[in-house]
Design a protein around this motif. Structure first.
Motif, PDB file in Angstrom:
ATOM      1  N   PHE A 232      18.281  12.613  11.241  1.00 18.67           N
ATOM      2  CA  PHE A 232      17.817  13.632  10.314  1.00 18.67           C
ATOM      3  C   PHE A 232      18.119  14.989  10.942  1.00 18.67           C
ATOM      4  N   VAL A 233      18.602  15.907  10.114  1.00 20.72           N
ATOM      5  CA  VAL A 233      18.945  17.250  10.570  1.00 20.72           C
ATOM      6  C   VAL A 233      18.092  18.234   9.780  1.00 20.72           C
ATOM      7  N   PHE A 234      17.491  19.176  10.487  1.00 15.39           N
ATOM      8  CA  PHE A 234      16.616  20.169   9.870  1.00 15.39           C
ATOM      9  C   PHE A 234      17.284  21.532   9.914  1.00 15.39           C
ATOM     10  N   VAL A 235      17.405  22.173   8.745  1.00 15.38           N
ATOM     11  CA  VAL A 235      17.900  23.538   8.663  1.00 15.38           C
ATOM     12  C   VAL A 235      16.680  24.384   8.329  1.00 15.38           C
ATOM     13  N   ASN A 236      16.178  25.075   9.344  1.00 13.78           N
ATOM     14  CA  ASN A 236      14.892  25.761   9.243  1.00 13.78           C
ATOM     15  C   ASN A 236      15.084  27.273   9.270  1.00 13.78           C
ATOM     16  N   PRO A 237      14.787  27.964   8.162  1.00 12.55           N
ATOM     17  CA  PRO A 237      14.950  29.416   8.135  1.00 12.55           C
ATOM     18  C   PRO A 237      13.943  30.148   9.029  1.00 12.55           C
TER      19      PRO A 237
ATOM     20  N   ASP B 292       0.834  -1.202   0.000  1.00 13.67           N
ATOM     21  CA  ASP B 292       0.000   0.000   0.000  1.00 13.67           C
ATOM     22  C   ASP B 292       0.868   1.251   0.000  1.00 13.67           C
ATOM     23  N   ASP B 293       0.287   2.346  -0.481  1.00 12.96           N
ATOM     24  CA  ASP B 293       0.983   3.624  -0.431  1.00 12.96           C
ATOM     25  C   ASP B 293       1.251   3.995   1.017  1.00 12.96           C
ATOM     26  N   VAL B 294       2.485   4.318   1.298  1.00 16.73           N
ATOM     27  CA  VAL B 294       2.861   4.767   2.633  1.00 16.73           C
ATOM     28  C   VAL B 294       3.622   6.072   2.479  1.00 16.73           C
ATOM     29  N   TYR B 295       3.223   7.032   3.269  1.00 13.15           N
ATOM     30  CA  TYR B 295       3.889   8.324   3.297  1.00 13.15           C
ATOM     31  C   TYR B 295       4.725   8.419   4.566  1.00 13.15           C
ATOM     32  N   ILE B 296       5.676   9.331   4.544  1.00 17.70           N
ATOM     33  CA  ILE B 296       6.307   9.757   5.785  1.00 17.70           C
ATOM     34  C   ILE B 296       5.695  11.114   6.096  1.00 17.70           C
ATOM     35  N   ARG B 297       5.117  11.234   7.292  1.00 24.02           N
ATOM     36  CA  ARG B 297       4.442  12.465   7.694  1.00 24.02           C
ATOM     37  C   ARG B 297       5.384  13.303   8.563  1.00 24.02           C
ATOM     38  N   LEU B 298       5.593  14.546   8.147  1.00 17.90           N
ATOM     39  CA  LEU B 298       6.379  15.504   8.922  1.00 17.90           C
ATOM     40  C   LEU B 298       5.413  16.415   9.666  1.00 17.90           C
ATOM     41  N   GLY B 299       5.613  16.530  10.954  1.00 15.69           N
ATOM     42  CA  GLY B 299       4.789  17.413  11.768  1.00 15.69           C
ATOM     43  C   GLY B 299       5.630  18.073  12.841  1.00 15.69           C
ATOM     44  N   VAL B 300       4.988  18.861  13.666  1.00 17.17           N
ATOM     45  CA  VAL B 300       5.641  19.445  14.837  1.00 17.17           C
ATOM     46  C   VAL B 300       4.733  19.224  16.040  1.00 17.17           C
ATOM     47  N   LYS B 301       5.354  19.063  17.191  1.00 17.53           N
ATOM     48  CA  LYS B 301       4.632  18.902  18.451  1.00 17.53           C
ATOM     49  C   LYS B 301       5.212  19.864  19.470  1.00 17.53           C
ATOM     50  N   ARG B 302       4.380  20.238  20.427  1.00 18.80           N
ATOM     51  CA  ARG B 302       4.862  21.060  21.538  1.00 18.80           C
ATOM     52  C   ARG B 302       5.606  20.150  22.510  1.00 18.80           C
ATOM     53  N   ARG B 303       6.906  20.344  22.571  1.00 17.97           N
ATOM     54  CA  ARG B 303       7.725  19.637  23.552  1.00 17.97           C
ATOM     55  C   ARG B 303       9.150  20.154  23.462  1.00 17.97           C
ATOM     56  N   GLY B 304       9.945  19.747  24.418  1.00 17.73           N
ATOM     57  CA  GLY B 304      11.334  20.174  24.449  1.00 17.73           C
ATOM     58  C   GLY B 304      11.480  21.502  25.167  1.00 17.73           C
ATOM     59  N   CYS B 305      12.698  21.904  25.355  1.00 19.11           N
ATOM     60  CA  CYS B 305      12.953  23.121  26.125  1.00 19.11           C
ATOM     61  C   CYS B 305      12.702  24.394  25.322  1.00 19.11           C
ATOM     62  N   ASN B 306      12.518  24.283  24.017  1.00 18.52           N
ATOM     63  CA  ASN B 306      12.278  25.487  23.219  1.00 18.52           C
ATOM     64  C   ASN B 306      10.870  25.541  22.650  1.00 18.52           C
ATOM     65  N   GLY B 307      10.048  24.566  22.916  1.00 20.29           N
ATOM     66  CA  GLY B 307       8.637  24.669  22.547  1.00 20.29           C
ATOM     67  C   GLY B 307       8.138  23.734  21.468  1.00 20.29           C
ATOM     68  N   LEU B 308       8.876  23.540  20.380  1.00 21.55           N
ATOM     69  CA  LEU B 308       8.424  22.713  19.269  1.00 21.55           C
ATOM     70  C   LEU B 308       9.496  21.687  18.913  1.00 21.55           C
ATOM     71  N   ALA B 309       9.051  20.529  18.473  1.00 19.65           N
ATOM     72  CA  ALA B 309       9.976  19.490  18.015  1.00 19.65           C
ATOM     73  C   ALA B 309       9.397  18.852  16.760  1.00 19.65           C
ATOM     74  N   TYR B 310      10.260  18.442  15.863  1.00 21.11           N
ATOM     75  CA  TYR B 310       9.840  17.776  14.631  1.00 21.11           C
ATOM     76  C   TYR B 310       9.377  16.356  14.939  1.00 21.11           C
ATOM     77  N   THR B 311       8.381  15.888  14.186  1.00 21.52           N
ATOM     78  CA  THR B 311       7.943  14.498  14.288  1.00 21.52           C
ATOM     79  C   THR B 311       7.954  13.892  12.888  1.00 21.52           C
ATOM     80  N   LEU B 312       8.342  12.644  12.799  1.00 21.87           N
ATOM     81  CA  LEU B 312       8.304  11.868  11.559  1.00 21.87           C
ATOM     82  C   LEU B 312       7.600  10.561  11.864  1.00 21.87           C
ATOM     83  N   ASN B 313       6.538  10.267  11.122  1.00 22.96           N
ATOM     84  CA  ASN B 313       5.763   9.047  11.326  1.00 22.96           C
ATOM     85  C   ASN B 313       5.356   8.475   9.974  1.00 22.96           C
ATOM     86  N   TYR B 314       5.019   7.196   9.967  1.00 23.74           N
ATOM     87  CA  TYR B 314       4.454   6.573   8.779  1.00 23.74           C
ATOM     88  C   TYR B 314       2.958   6.868   8.753  1.00 23.74           C
TER      89      TYR B 314
END
Length: 152
Positions: free
Chosen positions: A123-128, A54-76
């Motif tokens: 995975f490393v994120f370079v976020n402008p 079946d088609d499977v995507y990788i979903r990129l999201g953000v969640k509230r957590r960590g010491c700075n407020g937001l963290a990246y999430t990657l899920n199937y």
């Protein structure tokens, strides 16, 4: 008699009105070859373990957590939701990513890489859009997130 300059002007006018030469839509997130190769391997492993083609995507999201407020999430995920943005690298990598609608404003223009060395493989994120990050790099904050937290 029509000159070459007149033909060029007509072609440019035609292009601006919508000829077959359309500009490609910019991607929400840019993925490096290293990130795409790692995602391809993870998707293959996931399909094999799930015994599914079946088609499977990788979903990129953000969640509230960590010491700075937001963290990246990657899920199937196998379901594209109404306002998700699809980042399609199916040719030649076989990778399709969904960017969660709530994450778009936080990750727009982000470059995602995969780094592997003696100490880490991640995975490393370079976020402008990142206005700040924590020391370990696990969480970040954006201007819009800082504004929301200031109002609370």
């Amino acid at each position: 008699m029509e000159t070459v300059a007149n033909q060029d002007m007509k072609q440019n006018k035609k292009d601006s009105l919508g000829s077959s030469r359309r500009r490609k839509k910019a991607s929400i997130v840019e993925l490096t070859d290293s990130a795409l190769e790692r995602m391809r391997m993870l998707l293959e492993k996931h399909r094999k373990e799930a015994k599914s083609d079946d088609d499977v995507y990788i979903r990129l999201g953000v969640k509230r957590r960590g010491c700075n407020g937001l963290a990246y999430t990657l899920n199937y995920d196998s379901t594209k939701k109404k306002f998700d943005e699809e980042v399609d690298y199916s040719q030649p990598y076989g990778v399709r990513m969904l960017v969660d609608a709530g994450a778009i404003m936080h990750v727009l223009g982000t470059r995602m890489d995969y780094v592997e060395d003696d100490l880490r493989a991640e995975f490393v994120f370079v976020n402008p859009n990142a206005a700040g990050t924590c020391g370990c790099g696990e969480s970040f904050t954006t201007q819009s997130d800082e504004f929301k937290r200031a109002k609370e």
